[in-house]
Design an enzyme around this catalytic site. Sequence first.
Site, mmCIF file in Angstrom:
data_model
loop_
_atom_site.group_PDB
_atom_site.id
_atom_site.type_symbol
_atom_site.label_atom_id
_atom_site.label_comp_id
_atom_site.label_asym_id
_atom_site.label_seq_id
_atom_site.Cartn_x
_atom_site.Cartn_y
_atom_site.Cartn_z
ATOM 1 N N SER A 127 0.854 -1.182 0.000
ATOM 2 C CA SER A 127 0.000 0.000 0.000
ATOM 3 C C SER A 127 0.886 1.226 0.000
ATOM 4 C CB SER A 127 -0.911 0.015 1.228
ATOM 5 O OG SER A 127 -0.134 0.161 2.411
ATOM 6 N N LYS A 128 0.340 2.343 -0.477
ATOM 7 C CA LYS A 128 1.140 3.554 -0.594
ATOM 8 C C LYS A 128 1.517 4.129 0.766
ATOM 9 C CE LYS A 128 -3.005 6.379 -1.399
ATOM 10 N NZ LYS A 128 -3.682 7.251 -2.391
ATOM 11 N N ARG A 129 0.920 3.636 1.838
ATOM 12 C CA ARG A 129 1.320 4.096 3.177
ATOM 13 C C ARG A 129 2.697 3.578 3.556
ATOM 14 N NH1 ARG A 129 -3.993 2.703 3.761
ATOM 15 N NH2 ARG A 129 -3.450 0.680 4.652
ATOM 16 N N LYS A 130 3.117 2.459 2.950
ATOM 17 C CA LYS A 130 4.398 1.847 3.327
ATOM 18 C C LYS A 130 5.367 1.739 2.151
ATOM 19 C CE LYS A 130 2.450 -0.877 7.120
ATOM 20 N NZ LYS A 130 2.314 -2.217 7.736
ATOM 21 N N ASN A 131 4.882 1.845 0.947
ATOM 22 C CA ASN A 131 5.720 1.755 -0.243
ATOM 23 C C ASN A 131 5.062 2.579 -1.340
ATOM 24 O OD1 ASN A 131 8.204 0.374 -0.485
ATOM 25 N ND2 ASN A 131 7.209 -1.598 -0.149
#
Length: 473
Positions: free
Chosen positions: A250-254
């Site tokens: 997910s864009k929260r982590k990558n």
Amino acid sequence: MSVVTRIAPSPTGDPHVGTAYIGLFNHTLARQQGGTFILRIEDTDRGRYVESSEQRIFQMMQWLGLTPDESPLQGGENGPYRQSERFDLYGDYARQLVQSGHAYYAFETPEELAALREAAQKEGRVIAVPSRDLDPAAAQARADAGEAAVIRLKVPREGETVVNDRLRDPIHFQNRDIDDKVLLKADGFPTYHLANVVDDRLMGVTHVVRAEEWITSTPIHVLLYQAFGWNEPVWAHMPLLRNADKSKISKRKNPTSVEWYQQQGFVPEAMLNFLATMGWTHPDGLEVFDLAEFQRVFRLEDVTLGGPVFSLDKLRWYNGKYLREVLGEDEVARRLHAHLAGQKVELPLDDYFRAVARLMTPRMDVFSEFLDKTPYFWREDYPVTEKAQAAIDAGRDLLPELAARLKNLPTFDPVSIKAAFTTYAEEKGLKLGKVMPPVRAAVAGTLESPDLPDLLATLGRERVAARVERAAR
């Protein structure tokens, strides 16, 4: 049987690395079998539709070199390739299922459905839709009279539905646990389930290769194929890309947007090579290989399900390998220049630029690092780090004579420059580690730079002498 694969992204936002990942495997399977690879746009969810997203999906596929045989751009005999342009098809097929007894008109209001759903959740069962038990003729009459209704799949209440996945053991779903899914909404728009199955069938898709998050939807699709009397495609659900903690990427982590990787200066060959290793290993243990090699040796049955980790560090490693070992100096310089031009940085693609690119390639993994690491090549007001200033201060007494010797060299090339430093160090009884850092700091403002003789030769005699003299003051 001619193999036909597809990807069917929804234009709802940034082009996702997951789409690129699934696209790669579908493209490869079709190419190695001499088949057809289709790009279809599933845009029936108008509430989430983003107008620019479709074009960005096309650009992503073009950048990666995963050219479809049929798409909204290429056209083809199975078009149109946007679901919004196939609107009339779905209602006809939904009503066909009603006529055959595999679907029914449902008239429940949203409020009634909410109450039914709450009751079902309390009792731990799927929702029971009263309209299912209406007399078909009476239900048809109500629908024909214009009463608002959806069309739902009539899931058998007994037995099980089996998904035969090429990558897994057969997956058994008890029919009593499967909802009567809506196939056609009251406004005439199809749901994902109906549109997806109808389009795959009409486009001749033989292999549905998609992410494993769709496994829970697949029994609905199997039931639809059975209801229509159609042969199922080969199902293959690829492992999801994961973060390091094994959560879904997910864009929260990558970063998940392929455009982010383009803007950072990753090259598409490295991205494809990296994605190919997500759930698959080259049979000869190779880590670096191109798309043609992947197509040569890939087998769908060799995909593993361990939850591949999308590691940005590993992708950077791949990109660095391509810059240093695969693409070649001229190609790296050309692509680096194109990247900078895309970032509105105007530098001439001349011999000097190529020389700087050649020096810096071993010292960068992605093109976005280039300017930050090379200010001293382009301007005279380059920053000076604290460590560099300390080196200048420690060697200030040496700099005037070193500037004179460098200025007076008969030839200003790396070999002559290295010899000049060696001779000077021997004459003064010093180690090169005492002689070279002050010059490096003076001409680059940092102690982290390419090999000093190469650096000085690239900057040129006049610029080097002027910078060393300036630092000596």
